[in-house]
Design a protein around this motif. Structure first.
Motif, mmCIF file in Angstrom:
data_model
loop_
_atom_site.group_PDB
_atom_site.id
_atom_site.type_symbol
_atom_site.label_atom_id
_atom_site.label_comp_id
_atom_site.label_asym_id
_atom_site.label_seq_id
_atom_site.Cartn_x
_atom_site.Cartn_y
_atom_site.Cartn_z
ATOM 1 N N TYR A 32 0.852 -1.184 0.000
ATOM 2 C CA TYR A 32 0.000 0.000 0.000
ATOM 3 C C TYR A 32 0.892 1.240 0.000
ATOM 4 O O TYR A 32 2.113 1.144 0.165
ATOM 5 C CB TYR A 32 -0.979 0.015 1.186
ATOM 6 N N TRP A 42 -4.807 -0.735 -3.091
ATOM 7 C CA TRP A 42 -5.524 -1.081 -4.317
ATOM 8 C C TRP A 42 -6.159 -2.434 -4.041
ATOM 9 O O TRP A 42 -5.509 -3.459 -4.066
ATOM 10 C CB TRP A 42 -4.543 -1.138 -5.471
ATOM 11 N N ALA A 74 -2.760 6.045 -10.266
ATOM 12 C CA ALA A 74 -2.256 4.677 -10.417
ATOM 13 C C ALA A 74 -0.732 4.662 -10.384
ATOM 14 O O ALA A 74 -0.120 3.757 -9.804
ATOM 15 C CB ALA A 74 -2.769 4.074 -11.722
ATOM 16 N N PHE A 77 1.257 4.106 -7.150
ATOM 17 C CA PHE A 77 1.362 2.756 -6.590
ATOM 18 C C PHE A 77 2.604 2.028 -7.110
ATOM 19 O O PHE A 77 2.852 0.895 -6.738
ATOM 20 C CB PHE A 77 0.100 1.944 -6.905
ATOM 21 N N VAL A 110 -0.039 -3.927 -4.925
ATOM 22 C CA VAL A 110 -1.367 -4.497 -5.170
ATOM 23 C C VAL A 110 -1.786 -5.265 -3.925
ATOM 24 O O VAL A 110 -1.069 -6.153 -3.463
ATOM 25 C CB VAL A 110 -1.370 -5.447 -6.388
ATOM 26 N N ALA A 122 -4.760 -6.325 -9.994
ATOM 27 C CA ALA A 122 -5.245 -4.973 -10.261
ATOM 28 C C ALA A 122 -4.986 -4.705 -11.736
ATOM 29 O O ALA A 122 -4.015 -5.202 -12.294
ATOM 30 C CB ALA A 122 -4.510 -3.963 -9.394
ATOM 31 N N GLY A 127 -6.642 1.694 -13.812
ATOM 32 C CA GLY A 127 -6.320 2.674 -12.781
ATOM 33 C C GLY A 127 -5.891 4.007 -13.359
ATOM 34 O O GLY A 127 -6.072 5.046 -12.741
ATOM 35 N N TRP A 140 -11.392 5.097 -10.447
ATOM 36 C CA TRP A 140 -11.675 4.491 -9.145
ATOM 37 C C TRP A 140 -13.172 4.361 -8.909
ATOM 38 O O TRP A 140 -13.940 5.281 -9.171
ATOM 39 C CB TRP A 140 -11.046 5.311 -8.022
ATOM 40 N N GLU A 151 -11.600 0.306 -10.771
ATOM 41 C CA GLU A 151 -10.812 -0.332 -9.722
ATOM 42 C C GLU A 151 -11.263 0.185 -8.356
ATOM 43 O O GLU A 151 -11.751 1.305 -8.231
ATOM 44 C CB GLU A 151 -9.331 -0.018 -9.924
ATOM 45 N N LEU A 153 -10.410 1.097 -4.293
ATOM 46 C CA LEU A 153 -9.403 1.441 -3.300
ATOM 47 C C LEU A 153 -10.012 1.371 -1.911
ATOM 48 O O LEU A 153 -11.218 1.560 -1.734
ATOM 49 C CB LEU A 153 -8.894 2.869 -3.530
#
Length: 196
Positions: A32, A42, A74, A77, A110, A122, A127, A140, A151, A153
């Motif tokens: 994360y 995610w 995205a 991440f 992920v 993911a 994203g 999102w 996706e 969160l």
């Protein structure tokens, strides 16, 4: 043909069973990110499948509309040391990135296996909001215009071990100074003069 269908079904059943349960451990730090005082994970490649039954004990929850409006991108991440290595899968949870067009150029965080038992991946370009030619709109889930391909969160307040921001340090130093000053004034008031 019938044998081929049975063999295919058996293969899918076996491979599906391997990923049938949530990973029941706390989400590791490299799965994360922390942005804006919140930890962001995610959690799923679709909306509506996030399961917080285990992870809620660690503070994970669905983001509010305001938080989601300020969600990380995205690309945030992606970082060296993230749990999913470039072109591979997380050795602990089995998490992967799918639909990772050329924008995916390093390891990524992920956490899907910790929040749902249907998908352990993911979709990176979803994203991004581009969706690799299969999705366009808000990336999102929960944002206006998001589709059922968005996706998901999850968030929690950043852990206590996080480094405080400069304004927090200033406020803490002021508070300790005020307490020290009050204690010093109190001590002077309680000093009794004695004459021998």
């Amino acid at each position: 043909m019938k044998k081929l269908l049975l063999a295919t079904a058996a293969t899918l059943l076996v491979s599906g069973t391997a990923n049938a349960a949530l990973v029941d451990m706390e989400v590791p730090d490299n799965a994360y990110i922390t942005v804006g005082g919140l930890d962001w994970a995610w959690a799923a490649p679709l909306p509506g499948i996030v399961d917080l039954s285990f992870q809620s004990q660690f503070g994970w929850r669905l983001p509010t509309a305001e938080e989601l409006a300020n969600a990380p991108t995205a690309g945030q991440f992606l970082f060296d040391g993230a749990n999913v290595p470039l072109g591979g899968s997380d050795p602990v949870s089995g998490a992967t990135f799918q639909f990772a067009d050329s924008a995916l150029n390093m390891a990524g965080a992920v956490a899907s296996p910790y929040f749902n038992n249907s998908f352990f991946h993911a979709d990176f370009c979803e994203g991004l909001g581009s969706g690799c030619n299969r999705f366009s709109g808000a990336p999102w889930a929960g944002q206006p215009g998001s589709s059922n391909s968005a996706e998901s969160l999850v968030v929690r307040f950043a852990s206590a071990g996080a480094v405080p921001e400069p304004a927090t340090w200033a406020f803490m130093i002021f508070g300790f100074g005020a307490i020290g000053g009050a204690m010093r004034r109190n001590r002077k008031a309680n000093v009794k003069v004695s004459y021998a």
